[in-house]
Design an enzyme around this catalytic site. Structure first.
Site, PDB file in Angstrom:
ATOM      1  N   LEU A 180      21.058 -45.545  36.549  1.00  0.00           N
ATOM      2  CA  LEU A 180      20.610 -46.624  36.756  1.00  0.00           C
ATOM      3  C   LEU A 180      22.459 -47.452  36.534  1.00  0.00           C
ATOM      4  O   LEU A 180      22.641 -48.911  36.422  1.00  0.00           O
ATOM      5  CB  LEU A 180      19.649 -48.090  35.905  1.00  0.00           C
ATOM      6  N   CYS A 181      22.877 -46.572  36.317  1.00  0.00           N
ATOM      7  CA  CYS A 181      24.579 -47.550  35.331  1.00  0.00           C
ATOM      8  C   CYS A 181      25.540 -48.365  37.007  1.00  0.00           C
ATOM      9  O   CYS A 181      25.086 -46.572  37.629  1.00  0.00           O
ATOM     10  CB  CYS A 181      25.595 -46.073  34.220  1.00  0.00           C
ATOM     11  N   MET A 197      28.132 -47.548  27.665  1.00  0.00           N
ATOM     12  CA  MET A 197      28.098 -46.464  28.268  1.00  0.00           C
ATOM     13  C   MET A 197      28.551 -45.049  28.771  1.00  0.00           C
ATOM     14  O   MET A 197      28.156 -44.212  28.083  1.00  0.00           O
ATOM     15  CB  MET A 197      26.376 -46.088  28.928  1.00  0.00           C
ATOM     16  N   GLU A 198      29.277 -45.806  28.879  1.00  0.00           N
ATOM     17  CA  GLU A 198      30.890 -45.162  28.573  1.00  0.00           C
ATOM     18  C   GLU A 198      31.010 -44.575  27.426  1.00  0.00           C
ATOM     19  O   GLU A 198      31.524 -43.739  27.409  1.00  0.00           O
ATOM     20  CB  GLU A 198      31.867 -45.619  29.550  1.00  0.00           C
ATOM     21  N   ASP A 248      31.001 -26.217  21.721  1.00  0.00           N
ATOM     22  CA  ASP A 248      30.462 -25.370  23.372  1.00  0.00           C
ATOM     23  C   ASP A 248      31.992 -24.445  22.433  1.00  0.00           C
ATOM     24  O   ASP A 248      32.104 -22.847  22.346  1.00  0.00           O
ATOM     25  CB  ASP A 248      31.103 -25.760  24.355  1.00  0.00           C
TER      26      ASP A 248
END
Length: 159
Positions: A75-76, A113-114, A128
């Protein structure tokens, strides 16, 4: 406390309408950490990890992730970022690396959110690139530090 904005009156998820909101300068800063074995920390610090420049690759991964946040979080809103800065703070005594991501835009919705997505992907990239020598690394403390701009104004963690 404010109401949840991503649900309509029937409880169905929807994307918030930001069409009538003013375009303002918006900034968000987020952070998170990854803790590792001292030997792994030394490899990252010295740039001698087998896969290459761990922090350089993590920086690029964070920037790429900030630009893809709307593809990952349902929903962004897609946002045209105007600036992304990624920094790392190395704490040798605890073998911990903090990632700090700052995002900016001039638009109708915030960039929290970013910034948070950038932090998470940077930490995952470090994991990783180092997992061959240390599978016990721990990521945590991911949080928003501050946000500025928009209708709700400024917010600083702990203030």
């Amino acid at each position: 406390m404010s109401q949840l904005t991503h649900f309509d009156n029937a409880g169905q998820a929807h994307m918030v309408d930001v069409g009538n909101k003013a375009n303002t300068h918006r900034v968000a800063v987020a952070t998170g950490t990854i803790t590792m074995l001292p030997a792994t920390f030394a490899l990252v610090r010295d740039g001698s990890a087998k896969k290459g420049d761990v922090l350089g690759i993590a920086r690029v991964a964070a920037i790429m992730a900030t630009k893809r946040t709307a593809d990952l979080i349902p929903l962004c809103h897609p946002i045209g970022l105007t600036k992304v800065a990624v920094d790392f703070a190395l704490d040798e005594p605890s073998s911990t690396i903090a990632c700090i991501v700052r995002t900016e835009t001039h638009g109708q919705t915030g960039v929290e959110m970013e910034a948070l997505t950038g932090v998470q992907v940077a930490l995952l990239t470090i994991y990783d690139m180092c997992k061959a020598v240390d599978r016990g690394m721990v990521m945590g403390n991911v949080k928003l530090l501050e946000k500025h701009g928009g209708k709700s104004g400024d917010w600083v963690a702990g203030a």
